[in-house]
Design a protein around this motif. Structure first.
Motif, mmCIF file in Angstrom:
data_model
loop_
_atom_site.group_PDB
_atom_site.id
_atom_site.type_symbol
_atom_site.label_atom_id
_atom_site.label_comp_id
_atom_site.label_asym_id
_atom_site.label_seq_id
_atom_site.Cartn_x
_atom_site.Cartn_y
_atom_site.Cartn_z
ATOM 1 N N ASP A 94 51.812 22.381 21.507
ATOM 2 C CA ASP A 94 52.896 21.650 22.164
ATOM 3 C C ASP A 94 53.799 22.637 22.893
ATOM 4 O OD1 ASP A 94 55.173 20.221 22.905
ATOM 5 O OD2 ASP A 94 55.229 19.050 21.050
ATOM 6 N N PRO A 95 53.899 22.549 24.231
ATOM 7 C CA PRO A 95 54.716 23.504 24.986
ATOM 8 C C PRO A 95 56.174 23.568 24.539
ATOM 9 C CG PRO A 95 53.321 22.239 26.470
ATOM 10 C CD PRO A 95 53.188 21.606 25.123
ATOM 11 N N GLY A 115 51.462 24.872 33.666
ATOM 12 C CA GLY A 115 51.316 23.654 32.882
ATOM 13 C C GLY A 115 52.279 23.597 31.717
ATOM 14 N N ALA A 119 55.623 21.158 31.840
ATOM 15 C CA ALA A 119 55.639 20.011 30.934
ATOM 16 C C ALA A 119 57.005 19.774 30.303
ATOM 17 C CB ALA A 119 54.586 20.200 29.839
ATOM 18 N N VAL A 120 57.822 20.819 30.233
ATOM 19 C CA VAL A 120 59.126 20.700 29.552
ATOM 20 C C VAL A 120 60.268 21.250 30.395
ATOM 21 C CG1 VAL A 120 58.121 20.714 27.214
ATOM 22 C CG2 VAL A 120 58.697 22.885 28.323
#
Length: 350
Positions: A94-95, A115, A119-120
């Motif tokens: 999980d980033p 990526g 993502a966050v």
């Protein structure tokens, strides 16, 4: 001095902490410090936006205002495979947990893929400087080949709020000249947009292995650094030197006997100082990589690398697997211990 640092260095403590360089004097170096931006960076042609982002990077985390950096890099899921990287600690698939580790670990920045950070980015890009690694060596193609290819554009990194972009060049490889052109163009664009640039200056060629593996030789990695600063990298990432004499052993290229007789010895701090010297005598900061996780010795190994880097005149450490391949609380402790070396005023430039 923190007793724990001395204890972690063990039998190497006196050799590393009392050494004084007789090769390249510290007076010749542009050493890190609270005024590094005003003393060194401001002389360059970097535009104000780049200066601002560098200042943001140097001004974040536990090392803020010291001139040193501690960066968490987690891009190994591509080159080393996600399984090999994250199976020991699946929460880092999980980033968000990658960025949390960097924030809670007091790092200056977090380095990862487009990526992971994309993502966050809305949640975290304003909380810690993002360093987007734009090229990678993927090893899912079969048979394996070793080449850095672009995974992301500089403009995309800018859009997600990155403070800096990073790239790798495999100097010495058949593909290196193409990579040099690609990275030079990418770094020029990054500077236009106001982002700082970090270059992984790694060596890659089977011919660099003869009687020893010279991929981490001080003379060859030093030249890789010199090529990297020529591309206007703002920070150079390099492996800690483990030997010297690569040019002599491989019998190629050009060097001088003075490199071995006067500018280096076999002491690890002197070898690392030659790497720093090739970064325009420290005008461009050099950070050493933390290396792979070895288990129980990780903390001691990380502290030793930090002491060598700091005393040589380096700018900090970029350590990933040693931190994220263990429970988060232990990873934070390891990152903090690395930072403690740079915060300890009794650990001086050799």
């Amino acid at each position: 001095m923190s007793q724990s640092i001395t204890e972690l260095l063990g039998e190497d403590a006196d050799r590393l902490l009392s050494h004084q360089c007789q090769t390249i004097p510290q007076e010749h170096l542009h050493i890190p410090g609270p005024d590094f931006m005003e003393r060194v960076v401001i002389d360059s042609d970097r535009n104000q936006r780049v200066v601002n982002n560098l200042a943001r990077l140097f001004g974040h985390g536990r090392l803020a205002g010291t001139g040193y950096v501690s960066i968490l890099p987690v891009d190994q899921g591509i080159e080393h495979s996600a399984g090999a990287s994250f199976a020991p600690n699946p929460e880092y698939f999980d980033p968000a947990n990658i960025v949390r580790l960097a924030i809670e670990g007091g790092c200056n920045a977090v380095a990862s893929t487009i990526g992971v950070l994309g993502a966050v980015s809305r949640r975290y890009a304003h909380r810690i400087p993002f360093l987007v690694k734009i090229n990678h060596n993927e090893l899912l193609s079969y048979p394996n080949s070793y080449d850095q290819v672009m995974f992301a554009s500089v403009d995309r990194a800018f859009d997600l709020g990155a403070a800096a972009v990073g790239a790798t060049i495999y100097f010495g490889s058949p593909e290196s000249r193409r990579q040099i052109v690609e990275v030079a163009e990418a770094f020029e664009r990054a500077h236009e947009l106001g982002m700082a640039t970090v270059l992984w200056c790694y060596l890659r060629n089977p011919g660099f292995k003869t009687d020893q593996d010279y991929h981490a030789s001080a003379d060859l990695t030093g030249q890789a650094n010199h090529l990297g600063v020529t591309l206007q990298a703002d920070i150079i990432k390099q492996k800690l030197p483990t030997n010297n004499g690569g040019y002599v052993a491989i019998q190629f290229g050009k060097t001088s006997s003075l490199v071995y007789k006067k500018l280096t010895t076999d002491h690890p701090i002197d070898l690392c100082r030659y790497q720093v010297a090739n970064c325009y005598m420290g005008r461009v900061g050099m950070i050493n990589s933390g290396g792979a996780s070895s288990g129980a010795s990780d903390l001691a190994d990380a502290v030793k690398t930090a002491v060598i880097n700091k005393r040589a005149g380096g700018t900090g450490l970029i350590s990933g697997r040693k931190a994220f391949q263990r429970p988060m609380t232990e990873g934070i402790e390891l990152l903090n211990q690395i930072q403690n070396v740079y915060l300890d005023s009794s650990i001086t430039i050799a």
